[in-house]
Write an enzyme that holds these catalytic residues in place. Structure first.
Site: not given
Length: 855
Positions: A452, A493
């Site tokens: 993330d 990401e």
């Protein structure tokens, strides 16, 4: 006397920590001159002497009187040239024999050594003499070599002066001419037989597995290569890493991995299936529904067919989303115990499903014990695990948000909100704790991580994203992960434009990143009925990333769901699925997309419960769901769509099945095609001698009798039978030219319906005499991709003269040359970034290969 005017770059040692290097020369039977004994080379300036190749500054001594003279210097790792001098002038310089001497181009011979990260104590050698020389080499073409390099380990290292046997940091091989062959040369004090293995990196876990056909057991069950070094010069063959053969590259050589064969499914555990009626999905519920995802039986067609799962955060957290972690080594209690997670993992693996989990490296929860201790006590050892300031630095974040938050008279940094303070990756204790956490889950058996918010990891003052320190950190992360599981997959990401995402997927940082610009282009082109933006973005993506190493998707948990973005139209959803499941990359399907889940607005509404049936609560729970189910569940659910052969769900099943069955759709490179109608997007996927041509109609009207053109390809010329994979219909045949192309070919199928996509498989029906796959004529291009010079290497057992012609993707000839030997260099420095085709013709033998230029 001139020394070394060629190859001076050899001594341009890599920047880094200095390493002890000891020179030793045996003067038994020789008188040492009054000027003493010296060593000179291109290591001297780096070692702190006034300059290189000075015969009077680096003295050797013999304190123990054994006639072996020594000198130790400290220099960075690198390749160095040197020679011994009896006296202090060039008149007393040795001339080592050709067995161990490297000619500098003027007839002067110098010795050479390779220094790694550990001390090297060279074996003593007679003045002007040569010990037995060993040259080890390995062919790494087609493999990704990490920044730590290629090394060799074996039971010869101590004998050769490289410290302990088995040290994977001591002997680094180098590819000084860029041909993909890594080598090292060293000397041994006496003839011997020894065992060795190559290491792609600098940790033993990255050592090659030597096949039994060329391996010898070291007594522990581990197979090694073996070399009987009894001659003056002993050269091992340059075999491919982990094999017993020469590395014969395919004409379209690039690396693929297990994730390139996978179709992933993103799951929010809280919303997938509730096994105990508490309204929240859990590990037991996920396990119960694995047969829907993949039942492990390839003969059945009732399952979706996915082969990879991405679990959104499943570690302990006080929030429903899970991105604010309070314990990086514990499961979220709402989801179940560690034992239940382990049972799920085993059940998934039993069905052939790989599992990656969300790993949040950027921040923790403000309720994490690390932070609560840091916030309550400035003297806490955890204080520096976060970023603090006595005053408010008063700069804003990338989207205009406050990033400094007050607590107990100080300010702490958190880019998202005050409940998720950012971790301070400059603190070595924090880094060690996080690497430990990442190894913990790998040891449990997870197959990798989705990372993330990777672009925010390390800040430089007010520069909050994409810093060099962040990229460096991800290189460390890569090494840490691969040390535990060399096959682990990492996908990041980095929500940004393609050009800013690409650095995260180079230099052994992450294996892939999500391609947000491509996802946007797919949806926008479909919604507008115009393929131009998608066509442009495909060209950008293909020219930017390492081949196939990016993740494709439509939407994810942070975005409005695809069905809503496409106006609730299932025909558009089907077209979108057909496109991203036939494109290169690693496809990710967001849970429920296959049955038309809706969701927009707050994040919780983008992550609503899965719709299994038309019954109460969409079959998600017997209790009260943690979030209300969508109103469309009566029609858009698994049970209803299972029963409808024309449903969106069954469309996804078929597409996933086709991708799994066709290696070309998983591994083939992208080749743009030209179609006769502007509403059509056409591209080819080519892998070895297989091809699938994808043609998609973006219009709301059918297109009659479309024609396609392909300027050239790496396919063999000849006749090909064509079949539409999706419908199974025969689609005529097409003749490929000598360049592997065709012009204005009419597909023998009915009109391409509105929003329909053809997937045309080409199967050769003729054996061409000029096939580029012909084993007797397989020239190689390296490096490929290239940024400057690329070498065309003709087979050693073939003709030494060939015509080399370069074309662009439109089939335009850029250059043509005739070779005068088995090797020819092409200078691509003035070429635009992109894909080119190199045709090599020697007599009747022809090979056309794909070359990628990326400056």
């Amino acid at each position: 006397m001139k020394h070394l005017f060629l190859l001076t770059f050899l001594g341009a040692a890599l920047a880094g920590q200095a390493t002890p290097l000891t020179f030793r020369v045996d003067m038994t039977g020789q008188a040492v001159g009054t000027g003493g004994l010296h060593v000179a080379g291109n290591f001297q300036a780096t070692a702190g002497f006034p300059g290189d190749w000075n015969p009077a500054t680096t003295v050797l001594t013999d304190p123990d009187g054994d006639r072996v003279y020594e000198a130790t210097v400290n220099v960075p790792a690198g390749v160095y040239l040197y020679k011994f001098v009896n006296g202090n002038s060039w008149g007393g310089a040795e001339q080592p024999g050709p067995a161990c001497g490297l000619d500098d181009g003027g007839g002067n011979l110098n010795r050479q050594l390779s220094l790694g990260a550990t001390a090297l104590r060279l074996p003593s050698v007679g003045f002007g003499s040569c010990n037995p020389q060993v040259k080890l080499q390995v062919d790494m073409r087609g493999r990704t070599v990490p920044s730590s390099g290629v090394h060799v380990v074996g039971n010869f290292q101590a004998l050769a002066g490289y410290g302990a046997n088995g040290d994977a940091t001591a002997i680094r091989l180098r590819d000084l001419n860029g041909d993909g062959i890594y080598d090292v040369q060293f000397s041994l004090p006496a003839p011997t037989r020894f065992q060795y293995r190559f290491v792609n990196g600098n940790v033993l876990s990255a050592a090659e597995t030597v096949p039994a056909a060329c391996g010898t057991d070291d007594g522990t069950g581990t197979l090694h290569r073996e070399l009987n070094a009894t001659a003056a010069v002993n050269t091992a063959p340059a075999l491919a890493f982990g094999t017993c053969q020469n590395n014969t590259l395919s004409p379209t050589s690039y690396s693929t991995y297990w994730w390139n064969d996978a179709v992933f499914y993103e799951v929010f555990v809280r919303s997938f299936y509730d096994s105990n009626g508490d309204g929240r999905g859990d590990f037991a519920g996920l396990t119960a529904k694995l047969d829907y995802l993949n039942d492990g039986n390839p003969a059945t067609t009732t399952d979706l067919g996915i082969t990879g799962l991405w679990l959104m955060p499943m570690m302990e957290s006080p929030s429903s989303h899970g991105y604010d972690v309070t314990n990086f080594k514990a499961t979220e209690p709402d989801y179940g115990t560690m034992a239940e997670f382990e049972a799920f993992l085993a059940a998934a693996h039993a069905r052939g499903i790989k599992v990656i989990i969300d790993l949040v490296l950027n921040h923790a929860s403000s309720q994490h014990p690390w932070f609560t201790q840091a916030a309550s006590n400035p003297a806490s050892p955890y204080r520096d695990w976060f970023r603090w300031s006595a005053t408010n630095p008063d700069y804003l974040g990338p989207w205009g948000q406050n990033v400094w938050h007050p607590r107990n008279g100080s300010y702490y940094y958190g880019i998202y909100w005050d409940g998720m303070p950012d971790l301070n990756w400059r603190n070595p204790q924090l880094k060690a704790a996080m690497w430990d956490a990442s190894r913990f889950w790998l040891a449990k058996g997870v197959d990798g991580y989705r990372l993330d918010a990777v672009k925010y990891l390390v800040e430089n003052g007010p520069t909050l994203e994409d810093t060099p320190e962040t990229l460096d950190l991800l290189e460390e992360f890569h090494d840490s992960v691969r040390a535990v599981n060399p096959n682990a997959f990492t996908v990041g990401e980095a929500w940004s434009t393609t050009s800013r995402v690409a650095p995260y997927v180079t230099n052994d940082r992450l294996d892939a990143c999500f391609e947000f610009d491509l996802a946007t282009a797919i949806l926008n082109s479909i919604a507008s009925g115009n393929p131009n933006s998608l066509r442009s973005q495909l060209a950008v993506v293909d020219a930017t990333y390492p081949k196939l190493q990016y993740a494709t998707f439509l939407t994810n948990h942070d975005q409005n769901r695809a069905l809503g973005a496409l106006g609730g139209k299932q025909d558009l959803m089907k077209q979108a699925a057909a496109l991203y499941l036939t494109l290169p990359g690693v496809p990710f399907l967001y849970y429920g997309e296959e049955v038309g889940l809706l969701g927009s607005g707050p994040d919780e509404d983008k992550r609503k419960p899965m719709q299994w049936t038309s019954g109460t609560n969409a079959g998600f729970t017997t209790g009260t769901p943690w979030r209300s189910v969508n109103a469309n569940y009566g029609q858009f659910n698994v049970a209803t769509m299972q029963a409808d052969p024309a449903s969106l769900l069954n469309h996804y099943k078929k597409l996933i099945g086709l991708r799994k069955a066709q290696s070309t759709l998983r591994k083939g490179y992208l080749l743009p095609l030209t179609a006769s109608a502007s509403s059509l997007l056409a591209f080819g996927r080519v892998f070895n001698q297989e091809a699938v041509l994808v043609v998609s109609n973006f219009s709301n009207a059918a297109v009659s009798a479309p024609t396609l053109s392909m300027a050239l390809s790496t396919l063999a010329p000849g006749q090909y039978q064509v079949t539409d994979l999706y419908s199974g219909q025969a689609a005529g045949s097409v003749a490929l030219s000598a360049q592997g192309g065709f012009s204005s070919w009419a597909v023998a199928l009915p009109a391409l319906a509105a929003r329909q996509t053809w997937m045309l498989r080409l199967t050769s029906t003729t054996a061409s005499a000029t096939s580029p796959a012909k084993a007797t004529f397989a020239p190689q291009l390296f490096p490929n991709p290239t940024s400057n010079l690329v070498r065309v290497q003709l087979p050693a057992n073939g003709p030494a003269h060939a015509q080399i012609t370069v074309y662009d993707l439109q089939g335009r000839q850029l250059s043509s040359a005739t070779t005068t030997g088995h090797s020819h260099a092409l200078d691509t420095s003035s070429w635009a970034n992109g894909t080119y085709f190199v045709k090599v013709q020697a007599g009747k033998a022809v090979s056309t290969q794909r070359l990628v230029v990326a400056h």
